[in-house]
Write a protein that holds these residues in place. Structure first.
Motif, mmCIF file in Angstrom:
data_model
loop_
_atom_site.group_PDB
_atom_site.id
_atom_site.type_symbol
_atom_site.label_atom_id
_atom_site.label_comp_id
_atom_site.label_asym_id
_atom_site.label_seq_id
_atom_site.Cartn_x
_atom_site.Cartn_y
_atom_site.Cartn_z
ATOM 1 N N ALA A 1 -43.274 40.270 9.072
ATOM 2 C CA ALA A 1 -42.316 39.286 8.568
ATOM 3 C C ALA A 1 -42.400 39.149 7.055
ATOM 4 O O ALA A 1 -43.456 38.833 6.503
ATOM 5 N N GLY A 2 -41.290 39.428 6.378
ATOM 6 C CA GLY A 2 -41.205 39.283 4.927
ATOM 7 C C GLY A 2 -41.749 40.452 4.132
ATOM 8 O O GLY A 2 -41.641 40.458 2.898
ATOM 9 N N ALA A 3 -42.310 41.465 4.800
ATOM 10 C CA ALA A 3 -42.841 42.623 4.078
ATOM 11 C C ALA A 3 -41.696 43.481 3.544
ATOM 12 O O ALA A 3 -40.634 43.572 4.152
ATOM 13 N N VAL A 4 -41.918 44.127 2.412
ATOM 14 C CA VAL A 4 -40.897 44.953 1.761
ATOM 15 C C VAL A 4 -41.500 46.297 1.383
ATOM 16 O O VAL A 4 -42.639 46.364 0.906
ATOM 17 N N CYS A 5 -40.726 47.351 1.612
ATOM 18 C CA CYS A 5 -41.112 48.689 1.149
ATOM 19 C C CYS A 5 -39.910 49.308 0.453
ATOM 20 O O CYS A 5 -38.853 49.486 1.068
ATOM 21 N N LEU A 6 -40.030 49.592 -0.830
ATOM 22 C CA LEU A 6 -38.940 50.212 -1.585
ATOM 23 C C LEU A 6 -38.853 51.689 -1.248
ATOM 24 O O LEU A 6 -39.880 52.366 -1.056
ATOM 25 N N GLY B 1 -35.105 35.175 3.028
ATOM 26 C CA GLY B 1 -35.330 34.476 1.762
ATOM 27 C C GLY B 1 -36.619 34.925 1.104
ATOM 28 O O GLY B 1 -36.682 35.085 -0.124
ATOM 29 N N ALA B 2 -37.669 35.133 1.902
ATOM 30 C CA ALA B 2 -38.926 35.643 1.357
ATOM 31 C C ALA B 2 -38.760 37.064 0.853
ATOM 32 O O ALA B 2 -39.343 37.456 -0.168
ATOM 33 N N VAL B 3 -37.944 37.852 1.548
ATOM 34 C CA VAL B 3 -37.692 39.238 1.127
ATOM 35 C C VAL B 3 -37.034 39.274 -0.248
ATOM 36 O O VAL B 3 -37.400 40.076 -1.122
ATOM 37 N N ARG B 4 -36.056 38.403 -0.445
ATOM 38 C CA ARG B 4 -35.306 38.437 -1.703
ATOM 39 C C ARG B 4 -36.216 38.286 -2.917
ATOM 40 O O ARG B 4 -36.003 38.934 -3.949
ATOM 41 N N THR B 5 -37.204 37.433 -2.811
ATOM 42 C CA THR B 5 -38.075 37.175 -3.965
ATOM 43 C C THR B 5 -38.963 38.367 -4.297
ATOM 44 O O THR B 5 -39.568 38.405 -5.368
ATOM 45 N N LYS B 6 -39.046 39.356 -3.387
ATOM 46 C CA LYS B 6 -39.899 40.524 -3.618
ATOM 47 C C LYS B 6 -39.109 41.753 -4.062
ATOM 48 O O LYS B 6 -39.704 42.787 -4.373
#
Length: 460
Positions: free
Chosen positions: A47-52, A80-85
């Motif tokens: 949840a909320g993790a991001v990988c470019l 919403g947490a994703v956006r900040t990353k």
């Protein structure tokens, strides 16, 4: 403040919002090098993790995790947490989510753009999102902007948000949407029979007032009443410093009904709206109302004051009595009213009370749909005797400390005798720690659930 979506047609990068069980299928659609990169980064779609995702000219997109169903039950607005990353850029969403689940995440994206930067410079997320096709983007934006108004009003400290400033905010909202507004101030409150609003606010050099806003010429009638205690010292029953620190938020009910009114008017719902806000500061000087005083309300009911720190129900009572003189199809009050509600349900889940069982069911269902949690408490008839002191009709602060949220709601209900459908919300109005799309500070509670339920509640 980036509370809107990017214009459709803007060049954008894919943002894959996926659950852990969908990770392998998503990787199969990527290039081998990108899939290998994602695996090497250890991305598991938590949840909320991001990988470019790497591309020939830089970033080619991103993967974002939704987490497990248990994660999503415990945490709202994961996007919403994703956006900040995410780095600066414009994205479009690739996801299997649809309906209410998708709208929750997209609202989280918008609300994560909220920053309160009036007193200190703060950075907002720089990632933008193109709204998916078929989404009512303007509707979600209206909700986000209404929520932002609520947050701004609560977050503003009391030296800059007294009764006059709250009136100014209401007048600005009325002008924006073509609503009518009338305000009764100071001594005129006595002339026009609002004695308890005057009594609570008279000790402050900032004059108490009743704000009365109307909008809409046809359709069912909805009246919203919001507690506007712009700062609460507790009066002569002075609060300790530890309890006074957050009292700028004691106008959270007023802030929430103004935010909800903004949503309703922006969406042009086919109804007649009235908003009543008793705006006061509960201060201390020689003219302050006292413990053991007996006040006569607009309704004619007498109230023994057993604690000057139970002032919110007093100002609400006069406003509710006014609302009840012209019965509406639905009457709603919202207030940061009791610590008992926080003890019972914590800061996240406000209790509400409803005189109509079907209304309560509709509201509860809507709160689940739009991830705006609420919990019904009862108007428990056997507790009526607890608010009857004997020397007067009502007691504003029953002794014993039990069932405080219920006895406060029962007290307010005594002032609504002609309007069959009445709902009361005992909100907190504050997020004590930062969460996705909800920074620490003022927050709206219940408004989105009410908005979602209105089509059923009022047959719109």
């Amino acid at each position: 403040m980036p509370l809107t979506f990017a214009v459709r047609g803007t060049p954008s990068l894919p943002l894959y919002l996926i659950a852990p069980e969908d990770l392998d299928a998503t990787l199969a659609h990527l290039s081998p090098s990108q899939a290998g990169w994602v695996r090497a980064q250890g991305f598991k779609a938590a949840a909320g993790a991001v990988c470019l995702l790497p591309g020939a000219d830089g970033i080619a997109g991103a993967l974002a995790g939704l987490g497990t169903p248990q994660d999503r039950a415990r945490q709202r607005f994961i996007l919403g947490a994703v956006r900040t990353k995410l780095p600066k850029g414009t994205y479009h969403l690739e996801t299997d989510l649809a309906g209410d689940a998708l709208e929750e995440q997209l609202l989280g994206w918008l609300l994560s753009g909220y920053v309160f930067d009036i007193y200190a410079k703060k950075s907002a997320p720089e990632a933008d999102l193109v709204a998916p096709e078929g989404l009512n983007a303007a509707g979600l934006e209206a909700i986000a902007l209404g929520e932002a108004l609520t947050r701004d009003l609560i977050n503003t400290p009391a030296n800059d948000m007294g009764p006059a400033e709250l009136e100014f905010a209401a007048r600005g909202l009325a002008e924006e949407h073509g609503a009518e507004i009338a305000v009764t101030t100071g001594g005129a409150l006595l002339d026009r029979n609002f004695p308890m609003i005057h009594a609570v606010g008279r000790a402050s050099p900032r004059a108490p007032r009743l704000i009365d806003m109307r909008w809409g010429a046809s359709g069912p009638k909805l009246t919203l009443v919001g507690k506007g205690v712009c700062f609460d010292t507790g009066g002569l029953n002075l609060k300790p410093g530890s309890s006074m620190g957050l009292m700028k938020k004691d106008m959270g009910g007023a802030a929430t009904v103004l935010g909800l009114a903004k949503m309703i008017m922006a969406l042009e719902l086919p109804l007649q709206l009235r908003v009543l806000i008793p705006a006061v500061e509960n201060a201390v000087d020689g003219s302050a109302f006292r413990p053991q005083d007996i006040l006569t309300s607009r309704k004619g009911l007498t109230v023994e004051i057993n604690n000057t720190d139970a002032e919110g129900r007093l100002v609400l009572a006069d406003a509710l009595a006014l609302a009840d003189e012209t019965p509406s199809d639905l009457l709603i009050s919202m207030a940061t009213l009791t610590g008992a509600a926080r003890v019972a349900l914590g800061p996240d889940v406000p209790p509400f009370f409803a005189t109509d069982a079907q209304d309560a069911t509709r509201l509860t269902n809507a709160s689940v749909r739009v991830a705006d949690p609420l919990w019904q408490l009862p108007y428990w008839e056997p507790y009526e005797t607890m608010i009857e002191p004997g020397i007067a009709d009502l007691d504003n602060a029953p002794s014993g400390g039990m069932a405080g949220a219920i006895t406060a709601a029962l007290f307010l209900r005594r002032f609504v005798t002609e309007t069959p459908r009445y709902m009361h919300f005992d909100i907190y109005g504050w997020c004590p720690a930062p969460l996705p799309a909800r920074p620490k500070g003022g927050v709206g509670q219940g408004a989105r659930a009410i908005l979602a339920a209105l089509p059923e509640l009022l047959d719109l």
